[in-house]
Design a protein around this motif. Sequence first.
Motif, short mmCIF file in Angstrom:
data_model
loop_
_atom_site.label_atom_id
_atom_site.label_comp_id
_atom_site.label_asym_id
_atom_site.label_seq_id
_atom_site.Cartn_x
_atom_site.Cartn_y
_atom_site.Cartn_z
N LEU A 1 0.82 -1.20 0.00
CA LEU A 1 0.00 0.00 0.00
C LEU A 1 0.87 1.26 0.00
N ASP A 2 2.07 1.18 0.57
CA ASP A 2 2.97 2.34 0.55
C ASP A 2 3.40 2.71 -0.87
N ASP A 3 3.31 1.74 -1.80
CA ASP A 3 3.68 2.00 -3.19
C ASP A 3 2.53 2.58 -4.00
N TRP A 4 1.33 2.60 -3.43
CA TRP A 4 0.15 3.01 -4.20
C TRP A 4 0.29 4.42 -4.77
N PRO A 5 0.84 5.40 -4.05
CA PRO A 5 0.97 6.74 -4.65
C PRO A 5 1.75 6.74 -5.97
N VAL A 6 2.73 5.86 -6.11
CA VAL A 6 3.47 5.78 -7.36
C VAL A 6 2.56 5.27 -8.47
N ASP B 1 -8.64 5.29 -3.27
CA ASP B 1 -8.88 3.93 -3.77
C ASP B 1 -7.98 2.88 -3.12
N GLY B 2 -6.75 3.24 -2.82
CA GLY B 2 -5.74 2.27 -2.43
C GLY B 2 -6.13 1.30 -1.34
N PRO B 3 -6.57 1.76 -0.17
CA PRO B 3 -6.88 0.82 0.90
C PRO B 3 -7.96 -0.20 0.53
N ALA B 4 -8.97 0.22 -0.23
CA ALA B 4 -10.01 -0.73 -0.64
C ALA B 4 -9.46 -1.74 -1.64
N PHE B 5 -8.61 -1.29 -2.56
CA PHE B 5 -8.01 -2.20 -3.53
C PHE B 5 -7.18 -3.27 -2.82
N PHE B 6 -6.33 -2.84 -1.91
CA PHE B 6 -5.44 -3.78 -1.23
C PHE B 6 -6.20 -4.65 -0.24
N ALA B 7 -7.34 -4.18 0.26
CA ALA B 7 -8.13 -5.00 1.18
C ALA B 7 -8.63 -6.27 0.49
N GLN B 8 -8.93 -6.18 -0.80
CA GLN B 8 -9.43 -7.34 -1.51
C GLN B 8 -8.35 -8.40 -1.69
N ASP B 9 -7.15 -7.97 -2.07
CA ASP B 9 -6.07 -8.92 -2.29
C ASP B 9 -4.73 -8.20 -2.12
N PRO B 10 -4.21 -8.16 -0.91
CA PRO B 10 -2.97 -7.41 -0.66
C PRO B 10 -1.76 -7.96 -1.39
N GLU B 11 -1.86 -9.18 -1.92
CA GLU B 11 -0.73 -9.76 -2.64
C GLU B 11 -0.88 -9.62 -4.16
#
Length: 284
Positions: free
Chosen positions: A16-21, A37-47
Amino acid sequence: MTSPAPHEFTVTQATLDDWPVISGWAAAEGWNPGLADGPAFFAQDPEGFFLGRIDGEPVSAISVVNYGTEYAFLGCYLVRPDLRGHGYGLTTWKTGLAHAGERTVGLDGVVDQQDNYRRSGFELAHRTARYTGPAPTAEPPTGVRHAQPGDLDAITRYDSACTPADRPRFLAEWLTAPGHHTYVRHDGEHLTGYGVIRPGADSLRIGPLFADTPEDARALFAALTADHTGRQIAIDVPEPNKAGVEMALGAGLTPSFETARMYTGPVREHAAERVFGITTLELG
């Protein structure tokens, strides 16, 4: 994971720290990513998010987000413009797709990449157009209200009927993310639709907008835009939903961007006719 010689190029999972890039590159492409958007995107599949790096510097990205055991969605496929044509994108693509395993993969492909996607086994399901423009003047309709915490289960069930996969983890974050406003329409006994509006890089974005009927969709659209008269809005409408296209055009919006929903295989039956606005081109 994989490195095309002779470059010191590696593709590894993003955080998630890379999401701004990633979202910054998407904004530069004119894709208008949502601001939260980032936290919701990573919540579904952080990998499910990947970055390609040269000597630690990000140069490419992709997401392949898994939904259950049968379906995944590909998005955020990006290569820094000054480094395209060197094979970094293809290596990133292969690494991301491997994360999906044997799942059917969907994507919303931009026009200039659709031939490449076909060569990779994706087949056209339908086209989608992004409609943009100033939000029209609208009175808050009857039968529509802000979603409440107690609506989550009903929204999740309704959403599952409209999409190729269940996505409760994503929705739990998406519906309440900073700046996201969710509305529901109810007939007194059952939910007949719901919609979300959120701030984007260039305009407010509506998505999803799922509804039983065109009347339900128009009521939700009015509720979503009532407080934003004159502000730029955007909604991605599947071409087969003629009532959705008429709704967008009737609101004074114009088509500005085209994608194609494509799949590598079959997806489960779902109520595509209820999809008046796609949730997000990045995650389906």
